[in-house]
Design an enzyme around this catalytic site. Structure first.
Site, short mmCIF file in Angstrom:
data_model
loop_
_atom_site.label_atom_id
_atom_site.label_comp_id
_atom_site.label_asym_id
_atom_site.label_seq_id
_atom_site.Cartn_x
_atom_site.Cartn_y
_atom_site.Cartn_z
CE LYS A 42 -96.03 -56.68 1.65
NZ LYS A 42 -95.49 -55.48 0.96
CG ASP A 103 -98.10 -51.32 18.98
OD1 ASP A 103 -98.59 -50.76 19.96
OD2 ASP A 103 -97.34 -50.72 18.21
CG PHE A 152 -91.78 -47.58 15.05
CD1 PHE A 152 -93.11 -48.00 15.05
CD2 PHE A 152 -91.01 -47.79 13.92
CE1 PHE A 152 -93.66 -48.62 13.93
CE2 PHE A 152 -91.55 -48.40 12.79
CZ PHE A 152 -92.88 -48.81 12.80
CG ASP A 159 -92.70 -52.18 7.36
OD1 ASP A 159 -93.40 -52.71 8.25
OD2 ASP A 159 -93.15 -51.33 6.57
NE ARG A 165 -91.87 -55.70 5.03
CZ ARG A 165 -92.92 -55.44 5.81
NH1 ARG A 165 -92.95 -55.91 7.04
NH2 ARG A 165 -93.92 -54.72 5.39
P1 XMP Z 1 -101.53 -53.55 16.67
O1 XMP Z 1 -101.43 -52.16 17.22
O2 XMP Z 1 -102.83 -53.79 15.99
O3 XMP Z 1 -100.45 -53.56 15.56
O4 XMP Z 1 -101.17 -54.58 17.72
C1 XMP Z 1 -99.78 -54.66 15.15
C2 XMP Z 1 -99.04 -54.35 13.88
O5 XMP Z 1 -98.52 -53.02 13.92
C3 XMP Z 1 -97.24 -52.96 13.39
N1 XMP Z 1 -96.33 -52.40 14.42
C4 XMP Z 1 -95.05 -52.14 14.25
N2 XMP Z 1 -94.27 -52.30 13.17
N3 XMP Z 1 -92.43 -51.52 14.40
C5 XMP Z 1 -92.96 -51.98 13.26
O6 XMP Z 1 -92.23 -52.11 12.28
C6 XMP Z 1 -93.14 -51.32 15.53
O7 XMP Z 1 -92.59 -50.89 16.56
C7 XMP Z 1 -94.54 -51.66 15.44
N4 XMP Z 1 -95.55 -51.62 16.34
C8 XMP Z 1 -96.63 -52.09 15.67
C9 XMP Z 1 -96.89 -54.39 13.01
O8 XMP Z 1 -97.10 -54.57 11.63
C10 XMP Z 1 -97.85 -55.25 13.79
O9 XMP Z 1 -98.17 -56.47 13.17
#
Ligand code: XMP
Length: 186
Positions: A42, A103, A152, A159, A165
């Site tokens: 989302k 991330d 974060f 979210d 969001r």
């Molecule tokens: P990866 O680690 O697979 O993760 O690259 C991607 C998804 O992780 C969530 N994500 C976050 N969500 N704040 C958030 O609200 C953050 O700092 C954060 N870091 C990772 C996000 O859903 C992303 O698509």
């Protein structure tokens, strides 16, 4: 909700400016192509909605859900994908895969690999935020708006436990909100 915010990292005006820059770059790259924007739900809903309205190109929009996070904040490394169209036509199209944040990169890499398995010629990735310091797989975004520090963040579609969001900017939360003190809570 607002009392949970620690710091605003990227404000609304900065977001608007950067989106205009990114849109100009995308228009140059995708002009004359059959563009399919695939937004990962989302988190990318706000980014994708703002972005497509700045693209004066013939394009279609598709959504997919990739689950790698629950209510916590650490990637589990596995993703399951769900599409929302029965008649999804991918062959021969230029795909722009849009996500909220890169991330560890596991989610976007898994989604990109799956799209390539499904017969797509090429997939370009476009992320709103890039937490480059946390990368665990070999993936760079083809297009991105901002690099962010290893904190974060919430807002602009992102979210924590399903909330925040709707904040129109990117912010960090006070550590008490997630019951921790580390910069990137587990
Ligand atoms: P990866 O680690 O697979 O993760 O690259 C991607 C998804 O992780 C969530 N994500 C976050 N969500 N704040 C958030 O609200 C953050 O700092 C954060 N870091 C990772 C996000 O859903 C992303 O698509």
């Amino acid at each position: 909700m607002l009392e949970d915010i620690d710091r605003i990292l990227i404000d609304e005006e900065t977001i608007r400016r950067e989106l205009r820059r990114l849109a100009a770059e995308l228009v140059k790259s995708f002009k004359g192509r059959d563009l399919l924007v695939v937004a990962v739900l989302k988190g990318s809903c706000v980014f994708a909605s703002d972005l497509i309205r700045l693209l004066p190109l013939p394009l279609s929009l598709e959504f997919l859900a990739a689950s790698s996070y629950g209510d916590g904040t650490e990637s589990r490394g596995t993703v399951s994908l769900r599409f929302f169209s029965d008649d999804l036509r991918l062959a021969g199209r230029s795909i722009l895969l849009v996500d909220d944040i890169l991330d560890t990169g596991r989610t976007l890499k898994a989604v990109k690999d799956r799209l390539l398995e499904m017969g797509v010629d090429a997939v370009k990735t476009c992320v709103f935020l890039d937490k480059a310091a946390r990368r665990a797989v070999d993936l760079q975004a083809d297009f991105r708006c901002f690099e962010v520090e290893d904190v974060f963040v919430v807002g602009y579609g992102l979210d924590y436990a399903g909330r925040y969001r709707n904040l129109p900017y990117i912010a960090s939360l006070r550590p008490e909100v997630y019951g921790g003190t580390s910069e990137n809570p587990a």
